[in-house]
Design a protein around this motif. Structure first.
Motif, PDB file in Angstrom:
ATOM      1  N   ASP A   1      -5.504  23.723 -30.488  1.00 59.19           N
ATOM      2  CA  ASP A   1      -6.505  24.728 -30.847  1.00 59.19           C
ATOM      3  C   ASP A   1      -7.897  24.389 -30.329  1.00 59.19           C
ATOM      4  OD1 ASP A   1      -6.504  22.556 -32.591  1.00 59.19           O
ATOM      5  OD2 ASP A   1      -7.431  23.699 -34.204  1.00 59.19           O
ATOM      6  N   ARG A   2      -8.130  23.083 -30.007  1.00 61.35           N
ATOM      7  CA  ARG A   2      -9.425  22.668 -29.475  1.00 61.35           C
ATOM      8  C   ARG A   2      -9.191  21.613 -28.402  1.00 61.35           C
ATOM      9  NH1 ARG A   2     -13.590  20.629 -33.473  1.00 61.35           N
ATOM     10  NH2 ARG A   2     -15.050  21.414 -31.929  1.00 61.35           N
ATOM     11  N   THR A   3      -9.752  21.831 -27.232  1.00 62.95           N
ATOM     12  CA  THR A   3      -9.564  20.889 -26.125  1.00 62.95           C
ATOM     13  C   THR A   3     -10.516  19.717 -26.270  1.00 62.95           C
ATOM     14  OG1 THR A   3      -8.932  22.696 -24.642  1.00 62.95           O
ATOM     15  CG2 THR A   3      -9.597  20.611 -23.626  1.00 62.95           C
ATOM     16  N   PHE A   4      -9.943  18.508 -26.403  1.00 62.58           N
ATOM     17  CA  PHE A   4     -10.790  17.321 -26.496  1.00 62.58           C
ATOM     18  C   PHE A   4     -11.507  17.132 -25.161  1.00 62.58           C
ATOM     19  CE2 PHE A   4     -11.645  12.710 -26.560  1.00 62.58           C
ATOM     20  CZ  PHE A   4     -12.336  12.647 -27.771  1.00 62.58           C
ATOM     21  N   PRO A   5     -12.829  16.844 -25.205  1.00 63.03           N
ATOM     22  CA  PRO A   5     -13.607  16.796 -23.955  1.00 63.03           C
ATOM     23  C   PRO A   5     -13.097  15.822 -22.902  1.00 63.03           C
ATOM     24  CG  PRO A   5     -15.062  16.913 -25.847  1.00 63.03           C
ATOM     25  CD  PRO A   5     -13.683  16.711 -26.387  1.00 63.03           C
ATOM     26  N   CYS A   6     -12.633  14.653 -23.331  1.00 65.95           N
ATOM     27  CA  CYS A   6     -12.161  13.680 -22.335  1.00 65.95           C
ATOM     28  C   CYS A   6     -10.723  14.026 -21.950  1.00 65.95           C
ATOM     29  CB  CYS A   6     -12.244  12.255 -22.866  1.00 65.95           C
ATOM     30  SG  CYS A   6     -11.809  11.031 -21.604  1.00 65.95           S
ATOM     31  N   ILE A   7     -10.601  14.957 -21.021  1.00 67.81           N
ATOM     32  CA  ILE A   7      -9.277  15.419 -20.616  1.00 67.81           C
ATOM     33  C   ILE A   7      -8.480  14.302 -19.949  1.00 67.81           C
ATOM     34  CG2 ILE A   7      -9.908  17.858 -20.430  1.00 67.81           C
ATOM     35  CD1 ILE A   7     -10.440  17.440 -17.474  1.00 67.81           C
ATOM     36  N   TYR A   8      -9.183  13.299 -19.398  1.00 68.65           N
ATOM     37  CA  TYR A   8      -8.484  12.187 -18.767  1.00 68.65           C
ATOM     38  C   TYR A   8      -7.862  11.278 -19.826  1.00 68.65           C
ATOM     39  CZ  TYR A   8     -11.087  14.031 -14.881  1.00 68.65           C
ATOM     40  OH  TYR A   8     -11.604  14.886 -13.939  1.00 68.65           O
ATOM     41  N   GLY A   9      -8.525  11.166 -20.975  1.00 68.95           N
ATOM     42  CA  GLY A   9      -7.940  10.430 -22.079  1.00 68.95           C
ATOM     43  C   GLY A   9      -6.692  11.110 -22.601  1.00 68.95           C
ATOM     44  N   THR A  10      -6.733  12.435 -22.663  1.00 68.64           N
ATOM     45  CA  THR A  10      -5.556  13.203 -23.098  1.00 68.64           C
ATOM     46  C   THR A  10      -4.405  13.018 -22.120  1.00 68.64           C
ATOM     47  OG1 THR A  10      -6.965  14.847 -24.196  1.00 68.64           O
ATOM     48  CG2 THR A  10      -4.717  15.505 -23.642  1.00 68.64           C
ATOM     49  N   LYS A  11      -4.713  13.085 -20.829  1.00 62.56           N
ATOM     50  CA  LYS A  11      -3.676  12.861 -19.813  1.00 62.56           C
ATOM     51  C   LYS A  11      -3.095  11.456 -19.931  1.00 62.56           C
ATOM     52  CE  LYS A  11      -5.555  16.031 -16.317  1.00 62.56           C
ATOM     53  NZ  LYS A  11      -6.177  16.126 -14.970  1.00 62.56           N
ATOM     54  N   GLY A  12      -3.971  10.490 -20.152  1.00 60.90           N
ATOM     55  CA  GLY A  12      -3.523   9.116 -20.271  1.00 60.90           C
ATOM     56  C   GLY A  12      -2.625   8.908 -21.480  1.00 60.90           C
ATOM     57  N   TYR A  13      -2.978   9.549 -22.588  1.00 60.76           N
ATOM     58  CA  TYR A  13      -2.144   9.404 -23.782  1.00 60.76           C
ATOM     59  C   TYR A  13      -0.769  10.029 -23.559  1.00 60.76           C
ATOM     60  CZ  TYR A  13      -0.396   9.565 -28.504  1.00 60.76           C
ATOM     61  OH  TYR A  13       0.397   9.400 -29.609  1.00 60.76           O
ATOM     62  N   LYS A  14      -0.733  11.216 -23.027  1.00 63.00           N
ATOM     63  CA  LYS A  14       0.544  11.897 -22.798  1.00 63.00           C
ATOM     64  C   LYS A  14       1.433  11.117 -21.832  1.00 63.00           C
ATOM     65  CE  LYS A  14      -1.020  16.628 -23.754  1.00 63.00           C
ATOM     66  NZ  LYS A  14      -1.243  17.987 -23.176  1.00 63.00           N
ATOM     67  N   ALA A  15       0.808  10.432 -20.878  1.00 63.30           N
ATOM     68  CA  ALA A  15       1.570   9.666 -19.886  1.00 63.30           C
ATOM     69  C   ALA A  15       1.854   8.241 -20.356  1.00 63.30           C
ATOM     70  CB  ALA A  15       0.809   9.634 -18.566  1.00 63.30           C
ATOM     71  N   ASN A  16       1.484   7.929 -21.596  1.00 63.10           N
ATOM     72  CA  ASN A  16       1.699   6.592 -22.174  1.00 63.10           C
ATOM     73  C   ASN A  16       0.983   5.515 -21.369  1.00 63.10           C
ATOM     74  OD1 ASN A  16       2.702   4.864 -24.171  1.00 63.10           O
ATOM     75  ND2 ASN A  16       4.541   4.385 -23.005  1.00 63.10           N
ATOM     76  N   GLN A  17      -0.248   5.819 -20.966  1.00 61.90           N
ATOM     77  CA  GLN A  17      -1.041   4.867 -20.195  1.00 61.90           C
ATOM     78  C   GLN A  17      -2.090   4.140 -21.043  1.00 61.90           C
ATOM     79  OE1 GLN A  17      -2.685   7.040 -16.873  1.00 61.90           O
ATOM     80  NE2 GLN A  17      -0.675   7.517 -16.019  1.00 61.90           N
ATOM     81  N   LEU A  18      -2.220   4.508 -22.324  1.00 62.85           N
ATOM     82  CA  LEU A  18      -3.202   3.881 -23.200  1.00 62.85           C
ATOM     83  C   LEU A  18      -2.586   2.672 -23.903  1.00 62.85           C
ATOM     84  CD1 LEU A  18      -4.977   6.923 -24.917  1.00 62.85           C
ATOM     85  CD2 LEU A  18      -5.253   6.001 -22.606  1.00 62.85           C
ATOM     86  N   SER A  19      -3.422   1.667 -24.142  1.00 65.20           N
ATOM     87  CA  SER A  19      -3.027   0.497 -24.919  1.00 65.20           C
ATOM     88  C   SER A  19      -3.842   0.489 -26.211  1.00 65.20           C
ATOM     89  CB  SER A  19      -3.285  -0.789 -24.134  1.00 65.20           C
ATOM     90  OG  SER A  19      -2.476  -0.850 -22.975  1.00 65.20           O
ATOM     91  N   PHE A  20      -3.207   0.087 -27.304  1.00 64.18           N
ATOM     92  CA  PHE A  20      -3.859   0.104 -28.613  1.00 64.18           C
ATOM     93  C   PHE A  20      -3.916  -1.298 -29.199  1.00 64.18           C
ATOM     94  CE2 PHE A  20      -2.327   4.369 -27.957  1.00 64.18           C
ATOM     95  CZ  PHE A  20      -3.324   5.179 -28.480  1.00 64.18           C
ATOM     96  N   LEU A  21      -5.090  -1.640 -29.729  1.00 58.62           N
ATOM     97  CA  LEU A  21      -5.288  -2.914 -30.411  1.00 58.62           C
ATOM     98  C   LEU A  21      -5.830  -2.631 -31.802  1.00 58.62           C
ATOM     99  CD1 LEU A  21      -5.480  -6.079 -30.272  1.00 58.62           C
ATOM    100  CD2 LEU A  21      -7.888  -5.736 -29.655  1.00 58.62           C
ATOM    101  N   PHE A  22      -5.244  -3.233 -32.817  1.00 59.16           N
ATOM    102  CA  PHE A  22      -5.662  -3.027 -34.202  1.00 59.16           C
ATOM    103  C   PHE A  22      -6.285  -4.308 -34.737  1.00 59.16           C
ATOM    104  CE2 PHE A  22      -2.013  -0.250 -33.345  1.00 59.16           C
ATOM    105  CZ  PHE A  22      -2.600   0.982 -33.594  1.00 59.16           C
ATOM    106  N   LEU A  23      -7.549  -4.215 -35.134  1.00 59.64           N
ATOM    107  CA  LEU A  23      -8.296  -5.384 -35.573  1.00 59.64           C
ATOM    108  C   LEU A  23      -7.883  -5.827 -36.977  1.00 59.64           C
ATOM    109  CD1 LEU A  23     -11.869  -4.419 -34.304  1.00 59.64           C
ATOM    110  CD2 LEU A  23     -10.144  -5.830 -33.152  1.00 59.64           C
ATOM    111  N   HIS A  24      -8.278  -7.046 -37.328  1.00 58.46           N
ATOM    112  CA  HIS A  24      -7.947  -7.604 -38.640  1.00 58.46           C
ATOM    113  C   HIS A  24      -8.779  -6.984 -39.751  1.00 58.46           C
ATOM    114  CE1 HIS A  24      -5.135 -10.753 -37.529  1.00 58.46           C
ATOM    115  NE2 HIS A  24      -5.904 -11.081 -36.520  1.00 58.46           N
ATOM    116  N   SER A  25     -10.064  -6.696 -39.459  1.00 63.15           N
ATOM    117  CA  SER A  25     -10.952  -6.232 -40.515  1.00 63.15           C
ATOM    118  C   SER A  25     -11.978  -5.259 -39.952  1.00 63.15           C
ATOM    119  CB  SER A  25     -11.675  -7.411 -41.171  1.00 63.15           C
ATOM    120  OG  SER A  25     -12.705  -7.906 -40.331  1.00 63.15           O
TER     121      SER A  25
END
Length: 249
Positions: free
Chosen positions: A40-64
């Motif tokens: 319903d709303r296009t996120f401005p960073c369309i390259y980030g959206t493309k990267g997520y859909k293509a499984n090109q993003l890496s995620f790190l979860f901090l301790h605190s």
């Protein structure tokens, strides 16, 4: 722990496999993903959206949520080094997304701004390589940008405190880290760069509840500095880096 998972950053498929839906890591990931792929709303960073859909993003979860805490900084340093080693093979729309646990108390945008720069200052101390000679150390210089592992990078910060600049909102504090060479791969000519930035900035204008920040600019343009672009306030006022340099103290 499943041996196929890395100790630090993992991709979106691994996030879903590793974390149950009721964990904070999964909720943070899912909220971030929902924002990227919302129909319903296009996120401005369309390259980030493309990267997520293509499984090109890496995620790190901090301790605190205390960003400059030593163990947060140490795991971030390790993850960035690991990410640099494989980023070129992940695809040109890749990013390293660093997420903190959900806030235990309400913080202002200014408080998050201070935490972010305190985190970067401590992170610099763990860099195994010296600051590049061709990049000024002065954070107010027009050609300054963050460096780690002799790799110039851009960082976009999202916080739970942003209410009007929705392109910089996330329910968990979040830093999206991108090596600058990725932009050169995406924007192969001046014409291509101008067209792409015009598209993204036009989407920002429609996505946010306030006018675009006057600090948004092209890298190294006279009269600007990238240190003002990493963390945009929720009002159209400049957020200067609190440190003249990250190399002292």
């Amino acid at each position: 722990m499943n041996p196929r998972f890395k100790l630090s950053a993992i991709n979106r498929i691994q996030v879903v496999e590793k974390y149950q839906e009721d964990t904070w890591q999964r909720r943070a990931h899912d909220a971030f993903a929902d924002q990227l792929v919302a129909k319903d709303r296009t996120f401005p960073c369309i390259y980030g959206t493309k990267g997520y859909k293509a499984n090109q993003l890496s995620f790190l979860f901090l301790h605190s949520e205390d960003l400059p805490e030593q163990r947060n900084v140490e795991m971030s340093a390790a993850a960035i080094l690991e990410y640099h080693a494989e980023a070129r093979s992940l695809g040109r729309n890749t990013s390293l997304v660093i997420m903190a646990p959900p806030p235990t108390r309400e913080r202002s945008v200014d408080e998050y701004h201070q935490l972010f720069w305190a985190f970067l200052k401590v992170l610099r101390k763990l860099d195994p390589k010296p600051w590049p000679k061709d990049i000024p150390e002065d954070t107010y210089a027009q050609s300054w940008c963050f460096n780690f592992d002799d790799t110039p990078a851009f960082i976009a910060v999202l916080t739970p405190a942003h209410r009007d600049r929705l392109s910089r909102y996330a329910p968990n504090f979040c830093m999206v880290y991108q090596p600058r060479y990725l932009f050169d791969a995406l924007f192969t000519s001046d014409k291509n760069r101008l067209s792409a930035t015009a598209t993204v900035r036009g989407l920002v204008d429609r996505y946010d509840r306030i006018p675009r920040s006057p600090d948004i600019s092209d890298y190294a343009r006279p009269g600007t500095t990238e240190s003002r672009q990493y963390f945009l306030l929720d009002v159209n006022e400049t957020a200067d880096c609190p440190y003249p340099t990250l190399e002292e103290g």
